[in-house]
Design a protein around this motif. Structure first.
Motif, PDB file in Angstrom:
ATOM      1  N   THR A  47       0.833  -1.199   0.000  1.00 57.34           N
ATOM      2  CA  THR A  47       0.000   0.000   0.000  1.00 57.34           C
ATOM      3  C   THR A  47       0.869   1.252   0.000  1.00 57.34           C
ATOM      4  O   THR A  47       0.624   2.200  -0.739  1.00 57.34           O
ATOM      5  N   ARG A  48       1.909   1.252   0.804  1.00 57.31           N
ATOM      6  CA  ARG A  48       2.821   2.411   0.848  1.00 57.31           C
ATOM      7  C   ARG A  48       3.499   2.635  -0.505  1.00 57.31           C
ATOM      8  O   ARG A  48       3.633   3.767  -0.956  1.00 57.31           O
ATOM      9  N   LEU A  49       3.921   1.561  -1.157  1.00 56.26           N
ATOM     10  CA  LEU A  49       4.553   1.700  -2.470  1.00 56.26           C
ATOM     11  C   LEU A  49       3.579   2.260  -3.508  1.00 56.26           C
ATOM     12  O   LEU A  49       3.961   3.092  -4.344  1.00 56.26           O
ATOM     13  N   LEU A  50       2.318   1.834  -3.461  1.00 53.90           N
ATOM     14  CA  LEU A  50       1.322   2.364  -4.388  1.00 53.90           C
ATOM     15  C   LEU A  50       1.040   3.839  -4.118  1.00 53.90           C
ATOM     16  O   LEU A  50       0.878   4.628  -5.057  1.00 53.90           O
ATOM     17  N   LEU A  51       1.002   4.226  -2.845  1.00 53.00           N
ATOM     18  CA  LEU A  51       0.813   5.638  -2.499  1.00 53.00           C
ATOM     19  C   LEU A  51       1.990   6.473  -2.994  1.00 53.00           C
ATOM     20  O   LEU A  51       1.806   7.562  -3.538  1.00 53.00           O
ATOM     21  N   GLU A  52       3.210   5.963  -2.796  1.00 52.82           N
ATOM     22  CA  GLU A  52       4.399   6.685  -3.260  1.00 52.82           C
ATOM     23  C   GLU A  52       4.386   6.854  -4.770  1.00 52.82           C
ATOM     24  O   GLU A  52       4.699   7.924  -5.290  1.00 52.82           O
ATOM     25  N   ALA A  53       4.020   5.798  -5.493  1.00 56.34           N
ATOM     26  CA  ALA A  53       3.973   5.882  -6.960  1.00 56.34           C
ATOM     27  C   ALA A  53       2.958   6.932  -7.404  1.00 56.34           C
ATOM     28  O   ALA A  53       3.226   7.730  -8.316  1.00 56.34           O
ATOM     29  N   GLY A  54       1.800   6.977  -6.757  1.00 50.69           N
ATOM     30  CA  GLY A  54       0.786   7.954  -7.108  1.00 50.69           C
ATOM     31  C   GLY A  54       1.217   9.378  -6.833  1.00 50.69           C
ATOM     32  O   GLY A  54       1.038  10.275  -7.663  1.00 50.69           O
ATOM     33  N   VAL A  55       1.816   9.606  -5.688  1.00 50.80           N
ATOM     34  CA  VAL A  55       2.267  10.945  -5.316  1.00 50.80           C
ATOM     35  C   VAL A  55       3.401  11.401  -6.240  1.00 50.80           C
ATOM     36  O   VAL A  55       3.439  12.558  -6.666  1.00 50.80           O
ATOM     37  N   LEU A  79      -4.701  11.615 -11.191  1.00 49.73           N
ATOM     38  CA  LEU A  79      -3.572  10.774 -11.604  1.00 49.73           C
ATOM     39  C   LEU A  79      -2.973  10.044 -10.408  1.00 49.73           C
ATOM     40  O   LEU A  79      -2.643   8.862 -10.489  1.00 49.73           O
ATOM     41  N   ALA A  80      -2.850  10.744  -9.299  1.00 47.25           N
ATOM     42  CA  ALA A  80      -2.275  10.121  -8.104  1.00 47.25           C
ATOM     43  C   ALA A  80      -3.151   8.979  -7.597  1.00 47.25           C
ATOM     44  O   ALA A  80      -2.659   7.881  -7.350  1.00 47.25           O
ATOM     45  N   ALA A  81      -4.436   9.227  -7.441  1.00 46.39           N
ATOM     46  CA  ALA A  81      -5.324   8.242  -6.832  1.00 46.39           C
ATOM     47  C   ALA A  81      -5.787   7.153  -7.790  1.00 46.39           C
ATOM     48  O   ALA A  81      -5.985   6.011  -7.378  1.00 46.39           O
ATOM     49  N   ASN A  82      -5.946   7.495  -9.078  1.00 44.99           N
ATOM     50  CA  ASN A  82      -6.540   6.552 -10.021  1.00 44.99           C
ATOM     51  C   ASN A  82      -5.613   6.092 -11.137  1.00 44.99           C
ATOM     52  O   ASN A  82      -6.003   5.265 -11.959  1.00 44.99           O
ATOM     53  N   GLY A  83      -4.413   6.647 -11.208  1.00 45.32           N
ATOM     54  CA  GLY A  83      -3.448   6.191 -12.211  1.00 45.32           C
ATOM     55  C   GLY A  83      -3.680   6.723 -13.602  1.00 45.32           C
ATOM     56  O   GLY A  83      -3.032   6.291 -14.551  1.00 45.32           O
ATOM     57  N   ALA A  84      -4.612   7.654 -13.768  1.00 48.88           N
ATOM     58  CA  ALA A  84      -4.884   8.263 -15.065  1.00 48.88           C
ATOM     59  C   ALA A  84      -5.345   9.696 -14.834  1.00 48.88           C
ATOM     60  O   ALA A  84      -5.913  10.011 -13.784  1.00 48.88           O
ATOM     61  N   VAL A  85      -5.113  10.554 -15.827  1.00 54.44           N
ATOM     62  CA  VAL A  85      -5.503  11.954 -15.694  1.00 54.44           C
ATOM     63  C   VAL A  85      -7.023  12.072 -15.623  1.00 54.44           C
ATOM     64  O   VAL A  85      -7.554  12.865 -14.846  1.00 54.44           O
ATOM     65  N   GLN A  86      -7.721  11.280 -16.408  1.00 60.13           N
ATOM     66  CA  GLN A  86      -9.185  11.238 -16.360  1.00 60.13           C
ATOM     67  C   GLN A  86      -9.611   9.782 -16.274  1.00 60.13           C
ATOM     68  O   GLN A  86      -9.070   8.928 -16.974  1.00 60.13           O
ATOM     69  N   GLY A  87     -10.577   9.493 -15.426  1.00 57.13           N
ATOM     70  CA  GLY A  87     -11.046   8.111 -15.274  1.00 57.13           C
ATOM     71  C   GLY A  87     -10.046   7.287 -14.472  1.00 57.13           C
ATOM     72  O   GLY A  87      -9.529   7.728 -13.464  1.00 57.13           O
ATOM     73  N   GLY A  88      -9.776   6.071 -14.942  1.00 54.87           N
ATOM     74  CA  GLY A  88      -8.837   5.182 -14.263  1.00 54.87           C
ATOM     75  C   GLY A  88      -9.503   4.412 -13.134  1.00 54.87           C
ATOM     76  O   GLY A  88     -10.688   4.584 -12.848  1.00 54.87           O
ATOM     77  N   THR A  89      -8.738   3.544 -12.511  1.00 56.92           N
ATOM     78  CA  THR A  89      -9.233   2.771 -11.366  1.00 56.92           C
ATOM     79  C   THR A  89      -8.350   3.080 -10.159  1.00 56.92           C
ATOM     80  O   THR A  89      -7.172   3.403 -10.302  1.00 56.92           O
ATOM     81  N   GLN A  90      -8.922   2.929  -8.980  1.00 63.26           N
ATOM     82  CA  GLN A  90      -8.203   3.277  -7.749  1.00 63.26           C
ATOM     83  C   GLN A  90      -6.933   2.437  -7.603  1.00 63.26           C
ATOM     84  O   GLN A  90      -6.967   1.222  -7.763  1.00 63.26           O
ATOM     85  N   ARG A  91      -5.831   3.113  -7.299  1.00 64.12           N
ATOM     86  CA  ARG A  91      -4.593   2.393  -7.003  1.00 64.12           C
ATOM     87  C   ARG A  91      -4.722   1.655  -5.678  1.00 64.12           C
ATOM     88  O   ARG A  91      -4.274   0.536  -5.539  1.00 64.12           O
ATOM     89  N   VAL A  92      -5.298   2.340  -4.691  1.00 64.32           N
ATOM     90  CA  VAL A  92      -5.464   1.801  -3.340  1.00 64.32           C
ATOM     91  C   VAL A  92      -6.938   1.956  -2.963  1.00 64.32           C
ATOM     92  O   VAL A  92      -7.506   3.039  -3.120  1.00 64.32           O
TER      93      VAL A  92
END
Length: 165
Positions: A47-55, A79-92
């Motif tokens: 979870t921490r690694l996914l948060l770091e990647a998003g930030v 982009l941070a939370a969903n991995g895309a500028v628009q739309g996307g799915t939650q990283r965490v």
């Protein structure tokens, strides 16, 4: 009384039937606790690694965005939370764009005035930096709280030097 008790235990002295069962009964709870701890720690670490990647993705986006601040900020938060500028799915699971804080670009000293250490490579005395951060409350599986630890909040932040604008 003690003689009878001693005779009772001496009857088991050379009997090895069921010894493996007793050993397993003693060791199994510790092995299960260790396995659960490894599983929970690996989930926290992932979870921490996914948060770091998003930030980091959001801060890189903000450092190079050439549109107006509010448009870039909304895109970077998504982009941070969903991995895309628009739309996307939650990283965490449970991490939303509103939980991502983007501080406006600020001018920082390239060289630390107190120690003289070079903080940023720059031909000027200052650099413009944007900072993105988040605080995420980790939803524990139960082992963490069962062991008596308080709720775990993962705090992540990243600075990126602005090259756009």
């Amino acid at each position: 009384m003690f003689i009878k008790l001693r005779q009772f235990f001496q009857g088991f002295q050379h009997d090895e039937q069921g010894a493996a069962l007793v050993e397993i009964a003693i060791v199994t709870p510790f092995v299960l606790l260790l396995a659960a701890g490894v599983f929970e720690f690996s989930n926290i670490f992932n979870t921490r690694l996914l948060l770091e990647a998003g930030v980091e993705d959001a801060s890189r986006y903000m450092a190079r965005c050439s549109s107006d601040w509010n448009t870039c900020k909304g895109y970077a938060q998504n982009l941070a939370a969903n991995g895309a500028v628009q739309g996307g799915t939650q990283r965490v699971t449970g991490w939303t764009p509103d939980q991502v804080t983007i501080n406006p670009a600020q001018s920082l000293q390239a060289i630390d005035p107190t120690t003289g250490a070079q903080l940023y490579l720059s031909s000027t005395g200052t650099v413009v930096v944007v900072q993105v951060s988040t605080a995420y409350s980790y939803p524990t599986l139960g082992l963490w709280s069962y062991l008596g630890f308080a709720n775990l909040t993962l705090n992540v932040s990243h600075q990126e030097r602005v090259f756009g604008w």
